[in-house]
Design a protein around this motif. Structure first.
Motif, short mmCIF file in Angstrom:
data_model
loop_
_atom_site.label_atom_id
_atom_site.label_comp_id
_atom_site.label_asym_id
_atom_site.label_seq_id
_atom_site.Cartn_x
_atom_site.Cartn_y
_atom_site.Cartn_z
N ALA A 241 1.19 -1.31 0.00
CA ALA A 241 0.11 -0.12 -0.34
C ALA A 241 0.75 1.63 -0.33
CB ALA A 241 -0.99 0.25 0.97
N GLY A 242 0.78 2.35 -1.03
CA GLY A 242 1.21 3.95 -1.05
C GLY A 242 3.17 3.30 -1.20
N VAL A 243 2.67 2.17 -2.11
CA VAL A 243 4.04 2.23 -2.86
C VAL A 243 4.92 2.89 -3.89
CG1 VAL A 243 4.11 0.70 -4.88
CG2 VAL A 243 6.62 0.39 -3.04
N PHE A 244 3.93 3.91 -4.80
CA PHE A 244 4.53 4.79 -5.87
C PHE A 244 3.22 5.31 -5.06
CE2 PHE A 244 5.05 0.54 -8.83
CZ PHE A 244 6.33 0.59 -8.23
N CYS A 245 3.86 6.93 -5.46
CA CYS A 245 2.88 8.47 -5.07
C CYS A 245 3.86 9.29 -6.10
CB CYS A 245 2.73 8.79 -3.59
SG CYS A 245 2.12 10.05 -3.85
N LEU A 246 2.81 9.49 -7.10
CA LEU A 246 3.74 10.52 -7.64
C LEU A 246 3.06 12.07 -7.31
CD1 LEU A 246 5.13 11.00 -10.68
CD2 LEU A 246 2.84 10.80 -11.55
N THR A 247 3.93 12.78 -7.01
CA THR A 247 4.48 14.24 -6.86
C THR A 247 4.36 15.25 -8.23
OG1 THR A 247 6.11 14.19 -6.19
CG2 THR A 247 4.07 13.66 -4.51
N ALA A 248 3.83 16.63 -7.87
CA ALA A 248 5.04 17.22 -8.34
C ALA A 248 6.56 17.39 -8.79
CB ALA A 248 4.40 18.63 -8.58
N LYS A 249 6.79 17.62 -8.50
CA LYS A 249 8.12 17.40 -7.56
C LYS A 249 8.84 16.50 -8.87
CE LYS A 249 9.44 16.13 -3.20
NZ LYS A 249 9.40 14.94 -3.28
N ASP A 250 7.94 15.38 -8.66
CA ASP A 250 8.62 14.33 -9.78
C ASP A 250 8.48 14.31 -11.33
OD1 ASP A 250 9.08 12.38 -7.54
OD2 ASP A 250 6.97 12.12 -8.05
N LEU A 251 7.90 15.09 -11.78
CA LEU A 251 7.96 15.62 -13.45
C LEU A 251 8.69 16.81 -14.20
CD1 LEU A 251 3.68 16.04 -13.04
CD2 LEU A 251 4.81 13.86 -13.36
#
Ligand code: CP
Length: 310
Positions: A241-251
């Motif tokens: 659970a929660g292993v991948f979380c895309l955030t704005a700074k990843d982009l």
């Protein structure tokens, strides 16, 4: 095609034709035009599993085109709780409706249902099996944003083992010549038979646990929820659970026109700060469910859209 159970029920030409009709439906879906070409037709919505988008967008599609909708409603208030079988429930639909949409927790339930009735049946998700109408709206979104379905670099991320949306989408994208990267924890990797089928048909596939390693080469990132409800053991769910979380700074290294999609609902796979970036397309994607389903309903109900609209 008399029913839609998996994407294999459609040829590439039929898919493109549905997307073209969906494009024509945009003003109707937005309420800017009213063309009641499904007037007198009745859709039965049979959801044995929770849904917001699929159920409501089928209902919106039908009603915007002048048709009407019967809902099985909350299964706990139906005769299913008295022990009625799926076969018997489906028998009623031939008498009550012109077309049926079914979502069911059991893989294969949509095919079983379509074999039980005369009317067309649309698979709105059968357990961890398939979700072909999601694929139609996904393809519509991709074509709308990139102008093509061909030759794209697409990453499918998250629960690829139980995720019926990615089971349907991967095959369809491959048929249009996309390269696929499957990103998941090893315990949630794409089923071997799907990977093998894709490889046998010559598709270029990378499988990895490295979430953002190839972001600069991607045209589409398709995030999915880790589906707690599909895990036989809650402890196994907690491990991923929660292993991948895309955030704005990843982009920051992403292509300018790279799009982020998600079938929704999201839990924590996409941080809210991504929503305001130009990459975020998941809410637009959900809206396109209305036009994709309008086009499909017209096709299965054998309504000539060109003749009706012109
Ligand atoms: N994408 C999708 O199937 O959403 P719902 O579960 O809300 O229908």
């Amino acid at each position: 095609m008399t029913s839609l159970i998996t994407m294999d029920d459609l040829t590439n030409e039929e898919i493109i034709s549905i997307l073209d009709i969906a494009e024509q439906m945009l003003p109707i879906a937005r309420g800017e035009a009213y063309t009641p070409i499904l007037s007198g037709k009745v859709l039965a919505n049979l959801f044995f599993e929770p849904s917001t988008r699929t159920r409501m967008s089928f209902e919106a599609a039908m009603k915007r085109l002048g048709g009407s909708v019967l809902n099985l409603g909350d299964v706990s208030t139906s005769s299913v709780v008295k022990g009625e079988t799926l076969f018997d429930t489906m028998q009623m639909m031939d008498g009550y409706a012109d077309i049926a949409v079914i979502r069911h927790p059991r893989q294969g339930a949509a095919k079983y249902s379509s074999d039980a009735v005369e009317i067309p049946v649309i698979n709105a998700g059968d357990g961890a099996g398939h979700h072909p109408t999601q694929t139609l709206l996904d393809l519509f979104t991709i074509r709308k944003c990139h102008g093509t379905l061909e030759g794209l670099q697409v990453a499918l991320v998250g629960d690829l083992r139980y995720g019926r949306t990615v089971h349907s989408l991967s095959g369809a994208l491959a048929r249009f010549g996309s390269s696929l990267t499957f990103i998941s924890p090893s315990s949630l990797s794409m089923p071997r038979e799907i990977v093998q089928d894709l490889r046998n048909s010559g598709v270029d596939i990378v499988e990895t646990e490295d979430f953002l390693g190839s972001i600069e080469s991607l045209d589409v990132i398709y995030m999915t929820r880790i589906q707690k409800e599909r895990f036989p053991d809650e402890e196994e769910y907690r491990k991923v659970a929660g292993v991948f979380c895309l955030t704005a700074k990843d982009l920051v290294n992403a292509k300018k026109n790279m799009i982020i999609m998600h079938p929704l609902p999201r839990v924590n796979e996409i941080a809210p700060d991504v929503d305001s970036t130009p990459h975020a397309k998941y809410f637009e994607q959900a809206f396109y469910g209305v036009v994709a389903r309008m086009a499909l309903l017209c096709r299965l109900l054998e309504v000539d859209v060109q003749e009706a609209i012109e």
